[in-house]
Design an enzyme around this catalytic site. Structure first.
Site, PDB file in Angstrom:
ATOM      1  CB  CYS A 188      -0.720   0.013   1.258  1.00 38.32           C
ATOM      2  SG  CYS A 188      -1.869  -1.468   1.336  1.00 38.32           S
ATOM      3  CB  ALA A 189       3.753   1.947  -2.159  1.00 38.52           C
ATOM      4  CG  ASP A 245      -1.310   2.587  -3.903  1.00 45.00           C
ATOM      5  OD1 ASP A 245      -1.180   2.730  -2.362  1.00 45.00           O
ATOM      6  OD2 ASP A 245      -2.533   3.130  -4.023  1.00 45.00           O
ATOM      7  CB  CYS A 257      -1.212   6.345  10.761  1.00 45.08           C
ATOM      8  SG  CYS A 257      -2.421   6.558   9.304  1.00 45.08           S
TER       9      CYS A 257
END
Length: 405
Positions: A232-233, A256, A354
């Site tokens: 998921c760059a 991605d 995150c």
């Protein structure tokens, strides 16, 4: 502080775009800062920081100002007047600020600050969810930390320089930085400034990357010569870090579902001198299937709520909806199930987000490990980074290893 009309009007225009037109705060601020070439660094800082500040405390300021969404321009001026009053700024004699009840604003602030969801300015549902998942005491501390302005952290590109040399180079441009203990490549700016215009950035000597985010690539335990996928760059912050850790040796496949982000990554990789990165657009499932059982390391920096990065994206808490969280958790688990198949026996996988919510983190890993796809993996370790403890973004990362038989 003396308020300047053109700067304040820029802030009001920006708030209108963010609150009423649904535009992203970072993109709006970027546009605002190009509005007048005569603005100096202080002017630009005022526009950026004031806009972000009011976005961050939207609910509290709106409650004090006694206005409701959608905000017309008169409402936005009332909210601005609240911000200025609470900052102790003397209001100029402008018609838009006439009749501001300064004393009542301060009294109402004291009254409303007794309630956490108002004091920390979050939607009811998000406050309830955070308390449910983290507990009252931890959520109170974490929410407060996520409302603080984020430091600007640089990651040294060790393909081109060292942290010590970078610090000296920046100092020559009058940019002072400090080392961060336990973060081997990080420098923190002592004063906020636009580092993207420096020769050091243009020459690829560093990237801007929060300290917590800098932990993720190292957590994957890569080595030169390995075959690695960043699945998921996005625009490639972690791919670039992996390239540095691997000393440009081996192969990094940056993947991605958004092809335009990979184009940005290519430009960044060229600037960084990262030659071992290959981009692949995930346009269908065949792209993943071709890599089954072939990779030494796989990084899944999964899409998530982004609650850990509210310090730098404060508008996210107003855009986020409960339905999105429900759907993103399904996506996270599906990605784990599908992308884990690329890890070869004896290889390792990192699942990272995150977010600070256990339902997006530990619980996702637990669900995966008890599934058919996850039975071939063992849990090695994880790390939960909370903003109120680290002083940086909230993050989660788990290291899993595929069994050899």
């Amino acid at each position: 502080m003396r308020l300047h009309r053109n700067l304040v009007f820029a802030v009001i225009d920006g708030l209108n775009l963010i609150f009423n037109e649904g535009e992203y705060a970072d993109k709006v601020v970027e546009k605002l800062l190009k509005r007048d070439k005569r603005w100096g660094s202080r002017d630009r800082a005022f526009v950026a920081e004031t806009t972000y500040d009011i976005v961050r405390w939207k609910r509290l300021y709106a409650e004090i100002a006694e206005v409701r969404e959608p905000f017309d321009r008169e409402n936005l001026w009332r909210i601005f007047a609240v911000w200025a009053t609470l900052k102790g700024i003397n209001l100029p004699d402008w018609k838009q600020l006439a009749g501001t009840p300064t004393r009542r604003i301060k009294g109402k602030f004291d009254e409303l600050s007794k309630t956490r969801k108002l004091k920390e300015s979050v939607p009811d549902w998000l406050d309830a969810l955070g308390e449910k998942e983290l507990g009252n005491a931890v959520w109170t501390k974490e929410l407060h930390a996520l409302n603080q302005q984020a430091d600007v952290i640089l990651r040294t590109n060790t393909l081109k320089t060292t942290k010590k040399d970078l610090q000296h180079i920046l100092a020559e441009s009058e940019i002072k930085t400090s080392f961060l203990k336990a973060y081997p490549d990080a420098l923190v700016l002592e004063e906020r400034t636009n580092v993207f215009t420096t020769d050091a950035f243009q020459n690829g000597l560093f990237e801007v990357q929060d300290a917590s985010s800098q932990k993720v690539a190292a957590f994957l335990e890569v080595a030169p010569g390995m075959r690695v996928a960043d699945t998921c760059a996005g625009a490639g912050g972690k791919s670039l870090h992996l390239a540095a850790l691997m000393q440009n040796k081996g192969q990094i496949i940056a993947m991605d579902i958004y092809e335009n982000k990979l184009k940005v990554l290519k430009r960044r990789a060229k600037r960084n001198g990262a030659h071992n990165i290959e981009t692949r657009w995930i346009e269908n499932t065949k792209v993943i299937k071709k890599l089954h059982n072939s990779l030494d390391r796989v990084l899944i920096d999964a899409p998530c709520s982004g609650l850990g990065v509210l310090r730098r994206n404060p508008d996210a808490k107003w855009k986020l909806q409960p339905e999105f969280l429900t759907e993103i958790k399904k996506t996270q688990q599906q990605i784990l199930q599908d992308y884990a198949k690329m890890v070869k026996p004896g290889g390792k996988l990192v699942y990272a987000t995150c977010s600070v919510l256990p339902s997006e983190n530990q619980e996702q890993v637990k669900t995966f490990l008890t599934s058919e796809s996850g039975k071939d993996f063992t849990f090695v370790k994880d790390e939960k980074v909370l903003a109120h403890k680290s002083g940086f973004d909230g993050f989660y990362m788990a290291l899993l290893e595929r069994k050899t038989n």
